[in-house]
Write a protein that holds these residues in place. Structure first.
Motif, PDB file in Angstrom:
ATOM      1  N   MET B   1       0.862  -1.036   0.145  1.00  0.00           N
ATOM      2  CA  MET B   1       0.058   0.122   0.130  1.00  0.00           C
ATOM      3  C   MET B   1       0.957   1.095  -0.061  1.00  0.00           C
ATOM      4  O   MET B   1       2.153   1.186   0.669  1.00  0.00           O
ATOM      5  N   SER B   2       0.244   2.119  -0.971  1.00  0.00           N
ATOM      6  CA  SER B   2       1.070   3.607  -0.815  1.00  0.00           C
ATOM      7  C   SER B   2       1.400   3.905   0.248  1.00  0.00           C
ATOM      8  O   SER B   2       1.928   5.273   0.838  1.00  0.00           O
ATOM      9  N   GLU B   3       0.133   4.110   0.602  1.00  0.00           N
ATOM     10  CA  GLU B   3      -0.560   5.520   1.450  1.00  0.00           C
ATOM     11  C   GLU B   3      -0.881   4.753   2.708  1.00  0.00           C
ATOM     12  O   GLU B   3      -1.273   3.600   2.889  1.00  0.00           O
ATOM     13  N   LYS B   4      -0.062   4.977   3.725  1.00  0.00           N
ATOM     14  CA  LYS B   4      -0.177   4.298   5.112  1.00  0.00           C
ATOM     15  C   LYS B   4      -0.997   5.362   6.063  1.00  0.00           C
ATOM     16  O   LYS B   4      -1.811   6.239   5.696  1.00  0.00           O
ATOM     17  N   THR B   5      -2.148   3.644   6.486  1.00  0.00           N
ATOM     18  CA  THR B   5      -3.146   4.345   7.171  1.00  0.00           C
ATOM     19  C   THR B   5      -2.701   4.718   8.723  1.00  0.00           C
ATOM     20  O   THR B   5      -1.468   4.309   9.694  1.00  0.00           O
TER      21      THR B   5
END
Lengths: 331, 318, 325
Positions: B1-5
């Motif tokens: 995932m390129s965006e971390k939560t």
């Protein structure tokens, strides 16, 4: 006469040796390479005010921040805090100066030790500066600081990874406050955060400034943040201060051609439809800067003098600019 | 995932260490790999066997009074032709029970292994921290020593140190200190790895903002190294240490096998293998085979664990 | 409709995790018309990059499209095989990523990379392809393109590299370009130039653009329409001027207010309390309801669909009655 400035930076210069290792240099017969990251920068910050340094990459803004907090020594020039020169202070005086000037870092994911609990992180300056040694009192202080920055006292048991970026930046601010500082150097404090979180942090910083009578040195590349936060703005280009002016004045009547270009480059997110000149050119390599005024290759007002002489800061047109075109009224 | 939560942490309650450990990614990566679980169980079993040897072993192999020369060369699982005594893994030339000898031998091998790894890690971590944090000529000096060190094979270096020790120390002292000389020679040939790894981690950690923050508070350099940087560079050290344990045990066995290690009066696994090899071709295969198998299984399990740990701790491979 | 180029309907992307299924995109629907620039804006973790990645079939495993359809030119592309998707990538959909260095191969010259890409997609001779490559570089504003074409990527500055990447994305004459944070790594003065290139060059080449960014300013400068994402869902979509000047969703309103203004002096920024929920802890009903200052009962139980409000579509119950529901 106004009161003496809390921070006075005088002719500050910092050079870095960016040469290849000695052996490579000898074999390839290359000379030493020196990068002048900060070039004769002078400015003053008055108590209780916010001064912002803006610039693009390579402008030397972070290097100045590091020198002000004494993480880096100047190559030449002086930094005075409350009238005392930083590099001359020794022993207890030095320790006290250190305590009074604190810093908030850019990346809240790197500025907190991942192995430490939040309570220990915030308490570190308290012990390091010997402000308090009684464990229970320190704990009380930590809890108070956490609630000051909008977290809860119970958060001190947690580790940094349990928090979001904005919350981490709050922790970093609480840590800086725990030293009881008067002056905060904020190096791009919100550039790693989302806008809605940025608003929370900027509001918090304004509240803290009022509450603790703090003085800020704000480092940023974001003009809109700078306009919102600063009373006075200094614009840096390739290590040199090209223009210093009151925030309102700078945005309403930019004088230096670079300031004008920078303002024109900001996207118009409010769609006000203001008129702008398209931006041209790129920042030159700071290792090998242009002769004379470093901005002259991109400047539409440049003439022969700009190519040869380096302009000094002068008060012209209600501003302080380093520009021959402004001095000579060539606009 | 390129965006971390983002982790909000609002709802997080303090949980026990046990709960956290059982819920960690590391534990899950562990439990899903049967080979690794088996390695861990075998390793632990061997550790336990070695640790509790005095209580578990059927005989005391190093007590000359309990040895019966008549029991010598008893094959595994068969009654001795003179005494009628039976030994699970047979006996050696002096009538020592091989199983007990292995248990005690593993004890010595593991002790040397752990001590050597501990000493190597101590030297390596200290020098690595120093080199990485100070930089400049300190770094240059330490790393050049490390380079020189690396250009000698570990075994040669250990032999050299052992030789020097033997010629310098009086024989009586040497006999008692053999184990320690062994530990030192293995450690001195193994510290470079720790130093290199710790140095490079230190160099990246020291530029992180949390270290700069500590410098800002005037925290002295030794404390910054100890309290801030050290905990953050220990991950890779753990991996090297685990693999290093296997290597140290093998190196110890090799040295003992070559006759420069643990004397036969208190045999380690390597010594046992050496004793046995004299009889390998006269039909008494068990004397050398069982210690060798133990060494193989031990080294393999520890190595597998180390490999898994390296992969599990490396975020890029996960 | 003939002028719809890309149509995304009820797109769901899920990541199987140890503790269950993580729904990273939840029923995303939007269209992109031919030649249009659609901005996709949101905070980190909102799913904007993921939307782009799922359209070009570059979801990182274990992520997968588990619902909905993606149509390009009326043809479904969400269920294509890897080989078929590879043909579409570059030829029909071009890509521009945040870091120009990772999009260019450091060991080949710009000419080699451009010509290879051109010849993969178009039947051109070496000479024609080179001519085409120089023209592309010229179009994206690289001075002395015919000489610089034989340089290596490291000989270009950051801004120039991003121009090359845009040229590379246009090489297959695609109908759609997905640009993921194309200006985030660049300085403001360079950013302004790249925005211009992206906007004008794509128009000239007739390519539609899906511009993924967190920067409202970039959106305002570039886009025709904008989609605002929140917690893996679409909060609001509409013409860019309408969304910026008259936002309808409380999240968009908060977002716009939290950006420091250049036009006028504000004492205090609008702040949205709290932060975006984690994907495994999205509240029931409207995902924004715990942070919303106009929340009412219905928001906590029922998830709002996109409701037409004036020219915008907003997923907010506040507008339910206005739409006649």
């Amino acid at each position: 006469m106004s009161q003496q400035p809390l921070l006075k930076v005088d002719n500050l210069t910092r050079r870095f040796d960016v040469s290849k290792p000695w052996l490579n240099r000898m074999i390839e017969r290359e000379p030493k390479q020196i990068l002048t990251a900060v070039n004769q920068v002078s400015f003053e910050v008055e108590k209780g005010k916010s001064f912002a340094l803006v610039g693009e990459s390579g402008s030397g803004k972070s290097t100045i921040a590091k020198m002000v907090v004494n993480l880096l020594n100047p190559s030449s020039g002086h930094i005075y805090f409350d009238g005392q020169e930083l590099s001359q202070a020794k022993g207890a005086a030095f320790k006290s100066l250190r305590r009074r000037v604190q810093m908030i870092f850019q990346d809240p994911f790197a500025s907190l030790n991942p192995r430490w609990r939040v309570g220990d992180i915030i308490a570190e300056p308290i012990y390091a500066f010997g402000l308090e040694s009684d464990k229970l009192k320190v704990q009380k202080t930590v809890e108070r600081l956490l609630s000051t920055v909008g977290l809860t006292g119970r958060d001190r048991y947690k580790f940094p990874h349990e928090f979001s970026g904005g919350q981490r930046q709050r922790i970093a601010i609480a840590r800086a406050l725990s030293a009881n500082p008067e002056f905060l150097v904020c190096d791009e404090p919100t550039s790693a955060l989302d806008v809605s979180v940025q608003a929370q942090i900027l509001n918090l910083m304004q509240d803290l400034q009022d509450e603790f009578n703090l003085t800020y040195l704000f480092i940023s590349h974001d003009m809109s943040v700078v306009k919102h936060m600063a009373d006075t703005i200094g614009v840096l280009y390739l290590g040199g201060l090209v223009e210093v002016n009151d925030s309102q004045q700078l945005f309403n009547q930019p004088v230096h051609p670079y300031t004008r270009m920078l303002l024109d480059a900001i996207p118009d997110h409010e769609m006000t439809g203001r008129r702008r000149t398209p931006v041209t050119g790129e920042i030159p390599n700071p290792i090998n800067p242009p002769s004379g005024c470093p901005f002259h290759p991109r400047c539409q007002y440049a003439n022969d003098r700009c190519k040869q002489e380096v302009p000094r800061s002068k008060a012209v047109m209600n501003s302080t600019v380093a520009c021959f075109a402004a001095e000579e009224g060539r606009f | 995932m390129s965006e971390k939560t983002n982790v909000t942490g609002d709802d997080a309650k303090p949980v026990s260490i046990w709960h956290r450990a059982l819920d960690s990614d590391l534990f899950h990566s562990f439990i899903r790999k049967p080979v690794i679980v088996a390695s861990a169980i075998i390793t632990l079993a061997i550790f336990a066997m070695a640790l509790f040897a005095p209580w578990l072993a059927p005989h005391t192999p190093f007590d000359p009074s309990s040895l019966n020369l008549m029991d010598g060369f008893t094959p595994p699982m068969t009654a001795n032709q003179f005494s009628g005594n039976e030994y699970v893994l047979g006996t050696d030339n002096q009538g020592r029970d091989i199983l007990s000898a292995i248990m005690y031998g593993t004890r010595i091998s593991l002790f040397v292994g752990f001590a050597a790894v501990g000493l190597a890690a101590l030297i390596g971590i200290s020098l690595g921290l120093l080199a990485g944090y100070k930089g400049g000529w300190v770094d240059g000096l330490i790393m050049r020593i490390a380079d020189v060190q690396l250009s000698f094979p570990a075994i040669l270096l250990a032999l050299l140190i052992f030789g020097v020790a033997r010629s310098v120390l009086p024989p009586r002292v040497m006999d008692e200190a053999t184990v320690w000389v062994l530990v030192v020679s293995i450690a001195l040939s193994d510290w470079v790895q720790y130093a290199r790894t710790v140095r490079s981690s230190t160099m990246s950690e020291k530029n992180k903002e949390y270290v700069q923050a500590a410098r800002l508070f005037g925290v002295p350099a030794p404390l910054i190294l100890l309290r801030h940087i050290l905990p953050n560079v220990m991950g890779p050290v753990l991996v090297i240490g685990t693999i290093g344990l296997a290597l140290a045990i093998i190196l110890e066995s090799t040295l003992s096998y070559l006759g420069v290690g643990i004397p036969p009066t208190q045999p380690s696994l390597g010594t046992l293998i050496r004793i046995g090899q004299d009889f390998l071709f006269s039909g008494e295969w068990w004397i050398t085979l069982f210690p060798a198998l133990t060494l193989l299984v031990l080294a393999l399990s520890v190595n597998l664990l180390g490999d898994w740990l390296r992969d599990a701790l490396n975020p890029r491979l996960r | 409709m003939a002028d719809t180029l890309l149509s995304v309907k009820d797109l769901v992307v899920e990541f199987p995790q140890r503790r269950g299924l993580l729904r990273a995109l939840d029923q995303i629907s939007f269209d992109i018309k031919r030649g249009e620039i659609l901005g996709v804006v949101g905070e980190s973790g909102a799913g904007k990059s993921l939307t782009g990645a799922s359209i070009i079939g570059l979801l990182e495993p274990p992520g997968r499209v588990s619902g909905g359809t993606i149509e390009l030119d009326g043809q479904r592309i969400d269920n294509l095989s890897t080989a078929e998707m590879r043909k579409i990538r570059g030829r029909k959909i071009g890509m521009v990523f945040q870091d120009p260095l990772t999009s260019l191969n450091p060991i080949f010259t710009i000419a080699e990379q451009l010509i290879e890409t051109i010849q993969t997609h178009l039947k051109l001779s070496d000479k024609e392809a080179r001519k085409q490559a120089i023209k592309l570089l010229d179009d994206v504003g690289i001075p002395a393109a015919s000489q610089r074409i034989d340089d290596y990527p490291h000989q270009f500055s950051g801004g120039m590299r991003q121009r090359v990447v845009i040229a590379l994305a246009l090489a297959g004459e695609p109908e759609l370009i997905i640009a993921d944070e194309p200006t985030t790594a660049l300085d403001v003065s360079v950013q302004a130039q790249i925005i211009d290139v992206l906007k004008n060059t794509c128009k000239e080449h007739g390519a539609a653009v899906m511009l993924v960014t967190h920067d409202m300013g970039v959106i305002a400068e570039t886009c025709d329409r904008v989609a605002v994402m929140y917690a893996g869902r679409l909060a609001e979509i509409g013409p860019v001027r309408e969304v910026i000047k008259h936002p309808k969703h409380p999240y968009t309103i908060g977002l716009m207010g939290s950006i420091p203004s250049l036009a006028h002096q504000v004492e205090r920024l609008v702040q949205i309390p709290g932060s975006m929920p984690r994907l495994d802890a999205i509240p029931e009903g409207c995902a924004f309801n715990p942070r919303c200052n106009r929340v009412f009962d219905r928001c906590r139980t029922e998830r709002p669909d996109l409701i037409a409000v004036e020219e915008n579509l907003a997923a907010c119950w506040l507008h339910a009655k206005e739409a006649g529901a």
